[in-house]
Design a protein around this motif. Sequence first.
Motif, PDB file in Angstrom:
ATOM      1  N   ARG A  40       0.842  -1.190   0.000  1.00 25.70           N
ATOM      2  CA  ARG A  40       0.000   0.000   0.000  1.00 25.70           C
ATOM      3  C   ARG A  40       0.876   1.238   0.000  1.00 25.70           C
ATOM      4  N   LEU A  41       0.658   2.091  -1.019  1.00 25.15           N
ATOM      5  CA  LEU A  41       1.420   3.324  -1.143  1.00 25.15           C
ATOM      6  C   LEU A  41       0.458   4.503  -1.153  1.00 25.15           C
ATOM      7  N   ASP A  42       0.923   5.649  -0.685  1.00 27.64           N
ATOM      8  CA  ASP A  42       0.113   6.864  -0.725  1.00 27.64           C
ATOM      9  C   ASP A  42       0.080   7.423  -2.146  1.00 27.64           C
ATOM     10  N   ASP A  43      -0.799   8.393  -2.382  1.00 21.08           N
ATOM     11  CA  ASP A  43      -0.877   9.055  -3.684  1.00 21.08           C
ATOM     12  C   ASP A  43       0.483   9.621  -4.067  1.00 21.08           C
ATOM     13  N   ASN A  44       0.827   9.423  -5.362  1.00 18.55           N
ATOM     14  CA  ASN A  44       2.064   9.919  -5.967  1.00 18.55           C
ATOM     15  C   ASN A  44       3.318   9.166  -5.526  1.00 18.55           C
ATOM     16  N   ASP A  45       3.180   8.195  -4.628  1.00 17.79           N
ATOM     17  CA  ASP A  45       4.309   7.309  -4.346  1.00 17.79           C
ATOM     18  C   ASP A  45       4.373   6.258  -5.454  1.00 17.79           C
ATOM     19  N   GLU A  46       5.574   5.941  -5.905  1.00 16.28           N
ATOM     20  CA  GLU A  46       5.750   5.122  -7.091  1.00 16.28           C
ATOM     21  C   GLU A  46       6.418   3.790  -6.782  1.00 16.28           C
ATOM     22  N   ILE A  47       5.984   2.763  -7.527  1.00 18.46           N
ATOM     23  CA  ILE A  47       6.747   1.526  -7.620  1.00 18.46           C
ATOM     24  C   ILE A  47       7.626   1.668  -8.856  1.00 18.46           C
ATOM     25  N   ARG A  48       8.949   1.616  -8.675  1.00 21.02           N
ATOM     26  CA  ARG A  48       9.885   1.783  -9.793  1.00 21.02           C
ATOM     27  C   ARG A  48      10.670   0.504 -10.020  1.00 21.02           C
ATOM     28  N   MET A  49      10.860   0.188 -11.288  1.00 21.72           N
ATOM     29  CA  MET A  49      11.606  -1.002 -11.665  1.00 21.72           C
ATOM     30  C   MET A  49      12.637  -0.656 -12.721  1.00 21.72           C
ATOM     31  N   ILE A  57       4.798   2.513 -11.652  1.00 25.49           N
ATOM     32  CA  ILE A  57       3.364   2.389 -11.451  1.00 25.49           C
ATOM     33  C   ILE A  57       2.986   3.259 -10.261  1.00 25.49           C
ATOM     34  N   TYR A  58       1.958   4.097 -10.449  1.00 28.54           N
ATOM     35  CA  TYR A  58       1.577   4.966  -9.336  1.00 28.54           C
ATOM     36  C   TYR A  58       0.161   5.493  -9.535  1.00 28.54           C
ATOM     37  N   HIS A  59      -0.373   6.094  -8.469  1.00 32.43           N
ATOM     38  CA  HIS A  59      -1.685   6.742  -8.487  1.00 32.43           C
ATOM     39  C   HIS A  59      -1.511   8.155  -7.955  1.00 32.43           C
ATOM     40  N   ASN A  60      -2.046   9.152  -8.699  1.00 39.07           N
ATOM     41  CA  ASN A  60      -1.814  10.547  -8.302  1.00 39.07           C
ATOM     42  C   ASN A  60      -2.975  11.166  -7.533  1.00 39.07           C
ATOM     43  N   ASN A  62      -6.097  11.045  -8.572  1.00 38.76           N
ATOM     44  CA  ASN A  62      -7.201  11.080  -9.532  1.00 38.76           C
ATOM     45  C   ASN A  62      -7.122   9.953 -10.556  1.00 38.76           C
ATOM     46  N   HIS A  63      -5.928   9.660 -11.022  1.00 42.13           N
ATOM     47  CA  HIS A  63      -5.739   8.682 -12.076  1.00 42.13           C
ATOM     48  C   HIS A  63      -4.620   7.717 -11.711  1.00 42.13           C
ATOM     49  N   SER A  64      -4.675   6.524 -12.320  1.00 42.49           N
ATOM     50  CA  SER A  64      -3.644   5.524 -12.117  1.00 42.49           C
ATOM     51  C   SER A  64      -2.794   5.417 -13.376  1.00 42.49           C
ATOM     52  N   TYR A  65      -1.489   5.223 -13.212  1.00 38.93           N
ATOM     53  CA  TYR A  65      -0.559   5.247 -14.333  1.00 38.93           C
ATOM     54  C   TYR A  65       0.334   4.009 -14.348  1.00 38.93           C
ATOM     55  N   ILE A  66       0.512   3.458 -15.539  1.00 35.43           N
ATOM     56  CA  ILE A  66       1.560   2.493 -15.825  1.00 35.43           C
ATOM     57  C   ILE A  66       2.438   3.176 -16.855  1.00 35.43           C
ATOM     58  N   GLN A  67       3.653   3.535 -16.482  1.00 35.47           N
ATOM     59  CA  GLN A  67       4.437   4.443 -17.307  1.00 35.47           C
ATOM     60  C   GLN A  67       5.842   3.900 -17.568  1.00 35.47           C
ATOM     61  N   ASP A  68       6.218   3.886 -18.859  1.00 35.30           N
ATOM     62  CA  ASP A  68       7.580   3.553 -19.266  1.00 35.30           C
ATOM     63  C   ASP A  68       8.270   4.857 -19.633  1.00 35.30           C
ATOM     64  N   VAL A  69       9.266   5.251 -18.867  1.00 33.82           N
ATOM     65  CA  VAL A  69       9.951   6.516 -19.113  1.00 33.82           C
ATOM     66  C   VAL A  69      11.336   6.302 -19.705  1.00 33.82           C
ATOM     67  N   GLY A  70      11.634   5.072 -20.117  1.00 35.60           N
ATOM     68  CA  GLY A  70      12.915   4.774 -20.737  1.00 35.60           C
ATOM     69  C   GLY A  70      12.861   4.951 -22.237  1.00 35.60           C
ATOM     70  N   THR A  71      13.873   4.433 -22.927  1.00 38.67           N
ATOM     71  CA  THR A  71      13.971   4.577 -24.377  1.00 38.67           C
ATOM     72  C   THR A  71      13.426   3.374 -25.133  1.00 38.67           C
ATOM     73  N   GLY A  72      13.144   2.293 -24.453  1.00 36.66           N
ATOM     74  CA  GLY A  72      12.662   1.082 -25.111  1.00 36.66           C
ATOM     75  C   GLY A  72      11.149   1.064 -25.244  1.00 36.66           C
ATOM     76  N   ASP A  73      10.615  -0.092 -25.612  1.00 32.65           N
ATOM     77  CA  ASP A  73       9.181  -0.275 -25.798  1.00 32.65           C
ATOM     78  C   ASP A  73       8.530  -0.756 -24.499  1.00 32.65           C
ATOM     79  N   LEU A  74       7.257  -0.479 -24.377  1.00 35.36           N
ATOM     80  CA  LEU A  74       6.446  -1.070 -23.314  1.00 35.36           C
ATOM     81  C   LEU A  74       5.709  -2.251 -23.917  1.00 35.36           C
TER      82      LEU A  74
END
Length: 206
Positions: A40-49, A57-60, A62-74
Amino acid sequence: RCETVSSNDLVSLHFNGSQKFATGSGGVDVTGNVNADGIRLDDNDEIRMGTSGDFKIYHNGNHSYIQDVGTGDLKITSNGGQVVFQKGTTETLAAFATDSGCDLYHDNIRRLSTQTGSYDGIKVHGNASNVSVSMQTENTTRGTIYANSINDIGFLDSGGDWAIKHTNDASTKFYVQTIQKATIDADGLKFGTDTAAANALDDYEE
């Protein structure tokens, strides 16, 4: 056992002589697997891999996000029968079958499918009485391909009126501003709303 090491009060936990948990200035380091009832994480706390934290992966709030911020593909992969996107557990949004077709849904009703066989390409699903494909520019309908359950198919103009209407094994009719201008049927070409076989042009005539 539990150990406190150095003047910075680093704490480590060991099992059978091997370190499994240690605190540090940046947080904690875990060696091995973690078994838990949940995370269990608070809002805007992230699971980073990833080494650089490229996937998160995080929740802000209002919305939930699965986000790839690298240069490769998701990439989402599966060895199962299909990958399914759902609202809750009962409403399907999209389904992608392994080595088979893909289906897109609107309000849990299938509307578009890919297919192979007699006709390769896509299949559009309507309701029990009709199906349509609309062409739009800037949210304005310019025309529609339309078919109904009584074997009519053709093109509708921007106002939703027939422009060309083909009735299977019967006739094709042409309209301008809702006014029927011509018909082609087994007799030949007829003008206006004329249905008389004797008036049909079945060859070139002057």
